[in-house]
Design an enzyme around this catalytic site. Structure first.
Site, PDB file in Angstrom:
ATOM      1  N   GLY A  75       0.790  -1.235   0.000  1.00  0.00           N
ATOM      2  CA  GLY A  75       0.000   0.000   0.000  1.00  0.00           C
ATOM      3  C   GLY A  75       0.824   1.288   0.000  1.00  0.00           C
ATOM      4  N   CYS A 111       0.885   5.948   0.905  1.00  0.00           N
ATOM      5  CA  CYS A 111      -0.528   6.315   0.975  1.00  0.00           C
ATOM      6  C   CYS A 111      -1.277   5.533   2.055  1.00  0.00           C
ATOM      7  N   THR A 138       8.668   3.700  -6.841  1.00  0.00           N
ATOM      8  CA  THR A 138       9.242   3.716  -5.492  1.00  0.00           C
ATOM      9  C   THR A 138       8.847   4.945  -4.671  1.00  0.00           C
ATOM     10  N   GLY A 174       1.644  23.851   3.517  1.00  0.00           N
ATOM     11  CA  GLY A 174       1.166  23.069   2.372  1.00  0.00           C
ATOM     12  C   GLY A 174       0.098  22.102   2.841  1.00  0.00           C
ATOM     13  N   LEU A 218      -1.270  21.682   6.825  1.00  0.00           N
ATOM     14  CA  LEU A 218      -2.602  22.175   7.179  1.00  0.00           C
ATOM     15  C   LEU A 218      -3.546  21.040   7.572  1.00  0.00           C
ATOM     16  N   ALA A 223       6.953  20.023   7.446  1.00  0.00           N
ATOM     17  CA  ALA A 223       6.120  19.634   6.295  1.00  0.00           C
ATOM     18  C   ALA A 223       6.444  20.566   5.140  1.00  0.00           C
ATOM     19  N   ASP A 266       4.967   9.212  -7.567  1.00  0.00           N
ATOM     20  CA  ASP A 266       5.741  10.280  -6.934  1.00  0.00           C
ATOM     21  C   ASP A 266       7.191  10.300  -7.398  1.00  0.00           C
ATOM     22  N   HIS A 282     -32.101  18.500  -4.633  1.00  0.00           N
ATOM     23  CA  HIS A 282     -32.223  19.450  -3.521  1.00  0.00           C
ATOM     24  C   HIS A 282     -32.641  18.695  -2.267  1.00  0.00           C
TER      25      HIS A 282
HETATM   26  P1  FAD Z   1       4.454   5.390  -2.526  1.00  0.00           P
HETATM   27  O1  FAD Z   1       3.081   5.357  -2.012  1.00  0.00           O
HETATM   28  O2  FAD Z   1       5.447   6.226  -1.817  1.00  0.00           O
HETATM   29  O3  FAD Z   1       4.951   3.878  -2.541  1.00  0.00           O
HETATM   30  C1  FAD Z   1       6.233   3.502  -2.901  1.00  0.00           C
HETATM   31  C2  FAD Z   1       6.556   2.181  -2.251  1.00  0.00           C
HETATM   32  O4  FAD Z   1       7.767   1.709  -2.807  1.00  0.00           O
HETATM   33  C3  FAD Z   1       6.798   2.266  -0.741  1.00  0.00           C
HETATM   34  O5  FAD Z   1       5.968   1.369  -0.056  1.00  0.00           O
HETATM   35  C4  FAD Z   1       8.275   1.903  -0.568  1.00  0.00           C
HETATM   36  O6  FAD Z   1       8.521   1.141   0.611  1.00  0.00           O
HETATM   37  C5  FAD Z   1       8.523   1.060  -1.803  1.00  0.00           C
HETATM   38  N1  FAD Z   1       9.917   1.066  -2.230  1.00  0.00           N
HETATM   39  C6  FAD Z   1      10.728   2.128  -2.420  1.00  0.00           C
HETATM   40  N2  FAD Z   1      11.940   1.733  -2.860  1.00  0.00           N
HETATM   41  C7  FAD Z   1      11.894   0.392  -2.945  1.00  0.00           C
HETATM   42  C8  FAD Z   1      12.831  -0.593  -3.317  1.00  0.00           C
HETATM   43  N3  FAD Z   1      14.059  -0.269  -3.730  1.00  0.00           N
HETATM   44  N4  FAD Z   1      12.455  -1.894  -3.252  1.00  0.00           N
HETATM   45  C9  FAD Z   1      11.221  -2.240  -2.827  1.00  0.00           C
HETATM   46  N5  FAD Z   1      10.286  -1.359  -2.476  1.00  0.00           N
HETATM   47  C10 FAD Z   1      10.604  -0.052  -2.530  1.00  0.00           C
HETATM   48  N6  FAD Z   1      -2.228  11.835  -1.771  1.00  0.00           N
HETATM   49  C11 FAD Z   1      -3.529  11.918  -2.102  1.00  0.00           C
HETATM   50  O7  FAD Z   1      -3.859  11.814  -3.292  1.00  0.00           O
HETATM   51  N7  FAD Z   1      -4.507  12.119  -1.163  1.00  0.00           N
HETATM   52  C12 FAD Z   1      -4.206  12.250   0.145  1.00  0.00           C
HETATM   53  O8  FAD Z   1      -5.097  12.423   0.971  1.00  0.00           O
HETATM   54  C13 FAD Z   1      -2.845  12.174   0.536  1.00  0.00           C
HETATM   55  N8  FAD Z   1      -2.507  12.291   1.838  1.00  0.00           N
HETATM   56  C14 FAD Z   1      -1.182  12.184   2.184  1.00  0.00           C
HETATM   57  C15 FAD Z   1      -0.855  12.345   3.532  1.00  0.00           C
HETATM   58  C16 FAD Z   1       0.461  12.257   3.925  1.00  0.00           C
HETATM   59  C17 FAD Z   1       0.811  12.414   5.383  1.00  0.00           C
HETATM   60  C18 FAD Z   1       1.475  11.971   2.965  1.00  0.00           C
HETATM   61  C19 FAD Z   1       2.906  11.818   3.377  1.00  0.00           C
HETATM   62  C20 FAD Z   1       1.161  11.825   1.630  1.00  0.00           C
HETATM   63  C21 FAD Z   1      -0.182  11.938   1.223  1.00  0.00           C
HETATM   64  N9  FAD Z   1      -0.556  11.834  -0.107  1.00  0.00           N
HETATM   65  C22 FAD Z   1      -1.870  11.942  -0.468  1.00  0.00           C
HETATM   66  C23 FAD Z   1       0.430  11.573  -1.167  1.00  0.00           C
HETATM   67  C24 FAD Z   1       0.417  10.090  -1.547  1.00  0.00           C
HETATM   68  O9  FAD Z   1       0.673   9.318  -0.403  1.00  0.00           O
HETATM   69  C25 FAD Z   1       1.449   9.806  -2.623  1.00  0.00           C
HETATM   70  O10 FAD Z   1       1.230  10.665  -3.713  1.00  0.00           O
HETATM   71  C26 FAD Z   1       1.332   8.378  -3.104  1.00  0.00           C
HETATM   72  O11 FAD Z   1       1.500   7.468  -2.049  1.00  0.00           O
HETATM   73  C27 FAD Z   1       2.368   8.096  -4.200  1.00  0.00           C
HETATM   74  O12 FAD Z   1       2.236   6.772  -4.615  1.00  0.00           O
HETATM   75  P2  FAD Z   1       3.460   5.956  -5.227  1.00  0.00           P
HETATM   76  O13 FAD Z   1       2.909   4.617  -5.564  1.00  0.00           O
HETATM   77  O14 FAD Z   1       4.119   6.733  -6.292  1.00  0.00           O
HETATM   78  O15 FAD Z   1       4.531   5.828  -4.048  1.00  0.00           O
HETATM   79  P1  NAI Z   2       3.857  21.126  -0.027  1.00  0.00           P
HETATM   80  O1  NAI Z   2       4.759  21.301  -1.159  1.00  0.00           O
HETATM   81  O2  NAI Z   2       2.396  21.003  -0.238  1.00  0.00           O
HETATM   82  O3  NAI Z   2       4.043  22.345   1.006  1.00  0.00           O
HETATM   83  C1  NAI Z   2       5.278  22.670   1.569  1.00  0.00           C
HETATM   84  C2  NAI Z   2       5.217  24.092   2.095  1.00  0.00           C
HETATM   85  O4  NAI Z   2       6.374  24.344   2.870  1.00  0.00           O
HETATM   86  C3  NAI Z   2       5.189  25.140   0.989  1.00  0.00           C
HETATM   87  O5  NAI Z   2       4.133  26.015   1.220  1.00  0.00           O
HETATM   88  C4  NAI Z   2       6.553  25.798   1.087  1.00  0.00           C
HETATM   89  O6  NAI Z   2       6.533  27.146   0.692  1.00  0.00           O
HETATM   90  C5  NAI Z   2       6.848  25.650   2.582  1.00  0.00           C
HETATM   91  N1  NAI Z   2       8.266  25.731   2.942  1.00  0.00           N
HETATM   92  C6  NAI Z   2       9.326  25.181   2.303  1.00  0.00           C
HETATM   93  N2  NAI Z   2      10.470  25.479   2.955  1.00  0.00           N
HETATM   94  C7  NAI Z   2      10.142  26.220   4.044  1.00  0.00           C
HETATM   95  C8  NAI Z   2      10.885  26.825   5.120  1.00  0.00           C
HETATM   96  N3  NAI Z   2      12.219  26.726   5.202  1.00  0.00           N
HETATM   97  N4  NAI Z   2      10.219  27.514   6.064  1.00  0.00           N
HETATM   98  C9  NAI Z   2       8.874  27.631   5.985  1.00  0.00           C
HETATM   99  N5  NAI Z   2       8.112  27.081   4.998  1.00  0.00           N
HETATM  100  C10 NAI Z   2       8.731  26.378   4.047  1.00  0.00           C
HETATM  101  O7  NAI Z   2       4.440  19.864   0.773  1.00  0.00           O
HETATM  102  P2  NAI Z   2       3.832  18.952   1.918  1.00  0.00           P
HETATM  103  O8  NAI Z   2       2.722  19.640   2.633  1.00  0.00           O
HETATM  104  O9  NAI Z   2       5.010  18.488   2.683  1.00  0.00           O
HETATM  105  O10 NAI Z   2       3.209  17.755   1.103  1.00  0.00           O
HETATM  106  C11 NAI Z   2       4.014  16.953   0.224  1.00  0.00           C
HETATM  107  C12 NAI Z   2       3.168  16.344  -0.842  1.00  0.00           C
HETATM  108  O11 NAI Z   2       2.289  15.380  -0.318  1.00  0.00           O
HETATM  109  C13 NAI Z   2       2.339  17.379  -1.565  1.00  0.00           C
HETATM  110  O12 NAI Z   2       2.910  17.612  -2.819  1.00  0.00           O
HETATM  111  C14 NAI Z   2       0.990  16.778  -1.708  1.00  0.00           C
HETATM  112  O13 NAI Z   2       0.681  16.586  -3.052  1.00  0.00           O
HETATM  113  C15 NAI Z   2       1.058  15.422  -1.009  1.00  0.00           C
HETATM  114  N6  NAI Z   2      -0.055  15.344  -0.066  1.00  0.00           N
HETATM  115  C16 NAI Z   2      -1.323  15.371  -0.558  1.00  0.00           C
HETATM  116  C17 NAI Z   2      -2.394  15.373   0.291  1.00  0.00           C
HETATM  117  C18 NAI Z   2      -3.761  15.445  -0.287  1.00  0.00           C
HETATM  118  O14 NAI Z   2      -3.909  15.244  -1.476  1.00  0.00           O
HETATM  119  N7  NAI Z   2      -4.791  15.701   0.504  1.00  0.00           N
HETATM  120  C19 NAI Z   2      -2.233  15.332   1.737  1.00  0.00           C
HETATM  121  C20 NAI Z   2      -0.861  15.348   2.142  1.00  0.00           C
HETATM  122  C21 NAI Z   2       0.177  15.331   1.252  1.00  0.00           C
END
Ligand code: FAD
Ligand code: NAI
Length: 464
Positions: free
Chosen positions: A39, A42, A139, A180, A184, A268, A311, A443
């Site tokens: 998983g 995410c 990855t 970001g 938030l 963050a 990502d 509605h």
């Molecule tokens: P990942 O989910 O990062 O998965 C990559 C996997 O590859 C990992 O499990 C890792 O262990 C594995 N891996 C890496 N290198 C290797 C290797 N060499 N060998 C074997 N396995 C490996 N996005 C949303 O759309 N909605 C949200 O609400 C949302 N909330 C988020 C909240 C937080 C706190 C965070 C941190 C992120 C959030 N995101 C959200 C972003 C979302 O999690 C990522 O965009 C998404 O997981 C990317 O998917 P991915 O498959 O590219 O990589």
């Molecule tokens: P982000 O890129 O959304 O926000 C980072 C923030 O940190 C920016 O506003 C930037 O200007 C600020 N910043 C950078 N350096 C700084 C410094 N030195 N001092 C103060 N502020 C600074 O990154 P975030 O929130 O870490 O999220 C990473 C990714 O995860 C995002 O790109 C997002 O797409 C994904 N994500 C998506 C979610 C969703 O879809 N609901 C939820 C959580 C994460």
């Protein structure tokens, strides 16, 4: 050792979806994952656990703030943090086990361990080199580091998002560095759970890239919920003494230095691609200047037979974008047509109220040289939102002034993350604002506000 048609590296939303689609298309597939559970970010430490905490804290807020207003009287619940963590863990486990079930159902081999690429068609896991016709790098990403700041998730004082999801206790005070999405969402969850939250942001506005009016209104709403904002401030250092942190930042406008103390600091400030250890330089897979895997329009890297998605490649770091790329690249590898429409990828922030957007912001639409019209409708004019105590936001629709074609939509309001999809479908079909305005909406729903915004692009909204 077996020979595969496809080995996917990483079982996040990009990788596991790619593996399932490829298996459905008849390919022999394995997926390598080094974590204990499937998983990816995410399901394990991202979307799902954060939404569990957001939901639980929203429920608490409802009982404290709104129940009495509805005549629901009684003792206000207190937080049992261990139980809340248990609910979060169960939610995660239910989902990660679900992916294991889907792998078995689709006869996908889970190769447990960390993979490296030995060459085109060769993936090493542990001591075994597996042969495959194609490789997909999925990855993902990891938190970016910040100069002068050492994260220690185990100590629970200066943490990244992973640490913030599993804090030993709810802190009385929290500084969030970065306004970001992560900052938030988690900042607002902890504020509802009782922490005093200060958000320090480098830029002069929160949520960079979002529509300007939405940014302003969103900040106002969060400030009303108790979040404090310091904007235009660059964090230079975080010091920890006796389990407490001191954050030093400089205001960009006058270079003055300030400190703020807190029990917990959440860093963050963005995420970076996770490609270390894969051996990409050895194989000759090119990276962009920001460290992402470089791909062409079919997600192929600079080496034939090696693809990359999610990502790890440029574009929005969103689970659903990774999933779409996963499905599309599987189709390409199976000799079919895979496509992702990058113009219609919704973005949602799961605070209360939610913030959702798709397509162009007003600023971007104007910058593109188009003549645009903007239809706005406040949730104050929507009966359902008022009943939910979430009437402070609005729907803003952007349409081309000449063709009426919908270019974008931005919603700040209840269930915005669900509502945005009707606009996504409309945009996929090349709809005009009038098409949405002429569509009967049930509605009383919050979605009526989307129709009203579409009406506002033409003759005018009814309830405004
Ligand atoms: P990942 O989910 O990062 O998965 C990559 C996997 O590859 C990992 O499990 C890792 O262990 C594995 N891996 C890496 N290198 C290797 C290797 N060499 N060998 C074997 N396995 C490996 N996005 C949303 O759309 N909605 C949200 O609400 C949302 N909330 C988020 C909240 C937080 C706190 C965070 C941190 C992120 C959030 N995101 C959200 C972003 C979302 O999690 C990522 O965009 C998404 O997981 C990317 O998917 P991915 O498959 O590219 O990589
Ligand atoms: P982000 O890129 O959304 O926000 C980072 C923030 O940190 C920016 O506003 C930037 O200007 C600020 N910043 C950078 N350096 C700084 C410094 N030195 N001092 C103060 N502020 C600074 O990154 P975030 O929130 O870490 O999220 C990473 C990714 O995860 C995002 O790109 C997002 O797409 C994904 N994500 C998506 C979610 C969703 O879809 N609901 C939820 C959580 C994460």
């Amino acid at each position: 050792m077996s020979t595969y048609d496809l080995i996917v590296i990483g079982a996040g939303p990009g990788g596991y979806v790619c593996a399932i689609r490829a298996a459905q298309l008849g390919l022999k597939v394995a997926c390598v994952e080094g974590r204990e559970t499937l998983g990816g970010t995410c399901l394990n430490v991202g979307c799902i656990p954060s939404k569990a905490l957001l939901h639980a804290s929203h429920m608490l807020h409802e009982t404290h703030e709104n129940f009495e207003k509805m005549g629901l009287m009684g003792a206000k619940p207190k937080v049992d943090w261990d139980k809340m963590q248990g609910y979060k863990a169960e939610t995660v486990a239910g989902n990660t086990k679900g992916i294991e079930f889907l792998f078995k159902k689709n006869k996908i081999d889970w190769l447990k361990g960390w993979a490296s690429i030995e060459g085109a068609g060769k993936v090493k896991v542990g001591e075994t080199v597996h042969e495959t016709k194609n490789i997909v790098i999925a990855t993902g990403s990891e938190p970016a580091s910040l100069k002068g700041v050492t994260v220690d998730n185990d100590a629970g004082v200066v943490v990244d998002s992973t640490g913030a999801l599993s804090l030993p206790r709810i802190p009385k005070s929290m500084v969030v560095i970065g306004a970001g999405v992560i900052g938030l969402e988690l900042g607002s969850a902890y504020a509802r759970l009782g922490a005093e939250v200060t958000v320090v942001e480098f830029l002069d506005a929160i949520t960079p890239g979002m529509d300007g009016e939405v940014q302003k209104q969103f900040q106002k709403i969060l400030a009303k919920q108790g979040l404090k904002f310091v904007l235009g401030a660059a964090v230079s250092e975080v010091e920890v003494e006796k389990g407490k942190a001191e954050v030093t930042y400089k205001l960009r406008k006058d270079d003055s230095e300030h400190e703020v103390k807190a029990e917990c600091v959440l860093v963050a400030t963005g995420r970076r691609p996770h490609v270390a250890g894969l051996g990409l330089d050895k194989v000759g897979v090119a990276l962009t200047d920001r460290g992402f895997v470089q791909v062409d329009e079919h997600w192929q890297t600079s080496v034939q037979g090696i693809y990359a998605i999610g990502d790890a490649v440029p574009g929005p770091m969103l689970a659903h974008k990774a999933e779409d790329e996963g499905m599309a690249v599987a189709e390409v590898i199976a000799g079919k047509h895979g496509h992702v429409n990058y113009d219609v990828i919704p973005g949602v922030i799961y605070t209360t109220p939610e913030v959702a957007s798709v397509g162009l912001t007003e600023e971007a639409a104007k910058e593109s040289g188009r003549k645009v019209k903007v239809g706005k409708f406040p949730f104050m004019g929507n009966a359902r939102a008022k009943a939910l105590f979430q009437a402070e936001g609005f729907v803003k629709m952007i349409a081309d002034a000449e063709t009426d074609r919908v270019l974008g939509c931005h919603i700040i309001g209840p269930n915005a993350g669900e509502m945005i999809h009707e606009v996504c479908v409309a945009m996929e079909f090349g709809a005009s604002a009038q098409d949405i305005a002429l569509t009967c909406h049930a509605h009383p729903t919050c979605s009526e506000a989307v129709r009203e915004a579409a009406l506002a692009c033409g003759g005018g909204a009814i309830h405004a």
